[in-house]
Design a protein around this motif. Sequence first.
Motif, short mmCIF file in Angstrom:
data_model
loop_
_atom_site.label_atom_id
_atom_site.label_comp_id
_atom_site.label_asym_id
_atom_site.label_seq_id
_atom_site.Cartn_x
_atom_site.Cartn_y
_atom_site.Cartn_z
N LEU A 181 0.83 -1.21 0.00
CA LEU A 181 0.00 0.00 0.00
C LEU A 181 0.86 1.27 0.00
O LEU A 181 0.50 2.27 -0.62
CB LEU A 181 -0.93 -0.01 1.22
CG LEU A 181 -2.01 -1.09 1.20
CD1 LEU A 181 -2.77 -1.11 2.52
CD2 LEU A 181 -2.98 -0.87 0.04
N THR A 182 2.01 1.21 0.68
CA THR A 182 2.90 2.37 0.69
C THR A 182 3.48 2.63 -0.69
O THR A 182 3.51 3.77 -1.17
CB THR A 182 4.04 2.16 1.70
OG1 THR A 182 3.49 1.93 3.00
CG2 THR A 182 4.94 3.37 1.75
N ILE A 183 3.96 1.57 -1.35
CA ILE A 183 4.55 1.73 -2.68
C ILE A 183 3.49 2.11 -3.70
O ILE A 183 3.72 2.97 -4.57
CB ILE A 183 5.29 0.44 -3.09
CG1 ILE A 183 6.51 0.23 -2.20
CG2 ILE A 183 5.69 0.48 -4.56
CD1 ILE A 183 7.25 -1.05 -2.47
N LEU A 184 2.32 1.50 -3.61
CA LEU A 184 1.26 1.78 -4.57
C LEU A 184 0.80 3.23 -4.47
O LEU A 184 0.59 3.90 -5.49
CB LEU A 184 0.08 0.84 -4.34
CG LEU A 184 -1.13 1.01 -5.26
CD1 LEU A 184 -0.75 0.67 -6.70
CD2 LEU A 184 -2.29 0.13 -4.79
N SER A 185 0.63 3.73 -3.26
CA SER A 185 0.09 5.08 -3.06
C SER A 185 1.16 6.15 -2.96
O SER A 185 0.85 7.34 -3.07
CB SER A 185 -0.76 5.10 -1.79
OG SER A 185 0.05 4.84 -0.65
N ARG A 186 2.41 5.73 -2.71
CA ARG A 186 3.51 6.67 -2.45
C ARG A 186 3.20 7.56 -1.24
O ARG A 186 3.69 8.69 -1.16
CB ARG A 186 3.80 7.54 -3.66
CG ARG A 186 4.15 6.82 -4.94
CD ARG A 186 4.67 7.79 -5.96
NE ARG A 186 4.92 7.17 -7.25
CZ ARG A 186 5.63 7.72 -8.22
NH1 ARG A 186 6.16 8.91 -8.05
NH2 ARG A 186 5.82 7.09 -9.37
N SER A 187 2.40 7.05 -0.33
CA SER A 187 1.95 7.84 0.81
C SER A 187 2.21 7.11 2.11
O SER A 187 1.80 5.95 2.26
CB SER A 187 0.45 8.15 0.67
OG SER A 187 -0.07 8.69 1.86
N LEU A 188 2.87 7.80 3.06
CA LEU A 188 3.07 7.21 4.38
C LEU A 188 1.75 7.07 5.12
O LEU A 188 1.55 6.10 5.86
CB LEU A 188 4.03 8.07 5.20
CG LEU A 188 5.52 7.74 5.10
CD1 LEU A 188 6.05 8.07 3.71
CD2 LEU A 188 6.32 8.48 6.16
N LEU A 189 0.84 8.02 4.92
CA LEU A 189 -0.43 8.00 5.63
C LEU A 189 -1.27 6.79 5.24
O LEU A 189 -1.80 6.08 6.10
CB LEU A 189 -1.21 9.29 5.36
CG LEU A 189 -2.57 9.42 6.04
CD1 LEU A 189 -2.41 9.38 7.56
CD2 LEU A 189 -3.27 10.69 5.60
N ILE A 190 -1.36 6.53 3.95
CA ILE A 190 -2.14 5.37 3.49
C ILE A 190 -1.45 4.08 3.90
O ILE A 190 -2.10 3.13 4.35
CB ILE A 190 -2.32 5.44 1.96
CG1 ILE A 190 -3.22 6.61 1.60
CG2 ILE A 190 -2.91 4.13 1.42
CD1 ILE A 190 -3.39 6.82 0.11
N GLY A 191 -0.14 4.01 3.78
CA GLY A 191 0.59 2.82 4.17
C GLY A 191 0.48 2.51 5.65
O GLY A 191 0.51 1.35 6.06
N ALA A 192 0.32 3.56 6.48
CA ALA A 192 0.24 3.36 7.92
C ALA A 192 -1.17 3.07 8.41
O ALA A 192 -1.35 2.43 9.44
CB ALA A 192 0.78 4.60 8.65
#
Length: 275
Positions: A181-192
Amino acid sequence: MFNLVRAELRRIFYNRSNLIFSAITILCVLLFLVFRFIAIFGSDRAQAVKAYQDDFAFPASLLSSLSISHTIALILLPTITAFVVGSDYHLDTWKMILPRSPLRLRLLAGKLIALMVFVCYLFLFVVAILHICTLFGAYWLNTPMSFTEFLGDPENLRESLRRMLSTFAFIFWYSSVATFLTILSRSLLIGASCPLFVYFLCNLIRAYSPGYVSVVLAPTHFGNLLPRAENIVPIVDATRPDVWFGVSWLIVLTHLLGIFLVCHIILKRQEFASR
């Protein structure tokens, strides 16, 4: 690879987030021990000693450490994974790293190895704090700190191994979902934040869908990585899918390898041009 892992570990341990993750881990362990010890010491001595031997006397204390780590990982692991894997998105440093280390598969593998090393570091915190506290508990109850008879029972040994495999499988799978999810979204918030939702969704599907649907989900198989005990009378265990344990290993490993390959493909196709 060693230099990549060392560089990632240096980045993790030199960042102030390391102190935050460590402090949260220590706080969670202490809160668990406070409430559990209050329940133990609030009963009569015979019941307190029995509860202590079941939960905190060595080697049962290692299983308690795993249980605490499982709970902490459920809350904290996505944030740690997003920080380790996604820090280069947040800092926009991929464009500086790739010219020096163009092999993105090695970069991803190095980050994941560093992540597991850091998770082991936090697990050592849990083990150390729990055993220090159990030492005081043994002194207070005037009972030995070890209870080797715990593993003398084959059922206890089997259940201990099952819980151990289940916890490790959960940690690897959960961190792989957070990585994806972090790599797909490039977002720390979504990955966390989203891996916890994915995990709860998998458990809802497992609980309320037919077996042929939930059997394809990795969380369905975490408790089925050890052969069932042989019994003359079949025992229905709702925590296990009705499949051979080898199938469970195959599905869990397929999830882990599949997610890793998908992450590599996505990372390989992403562009990080200078702005």
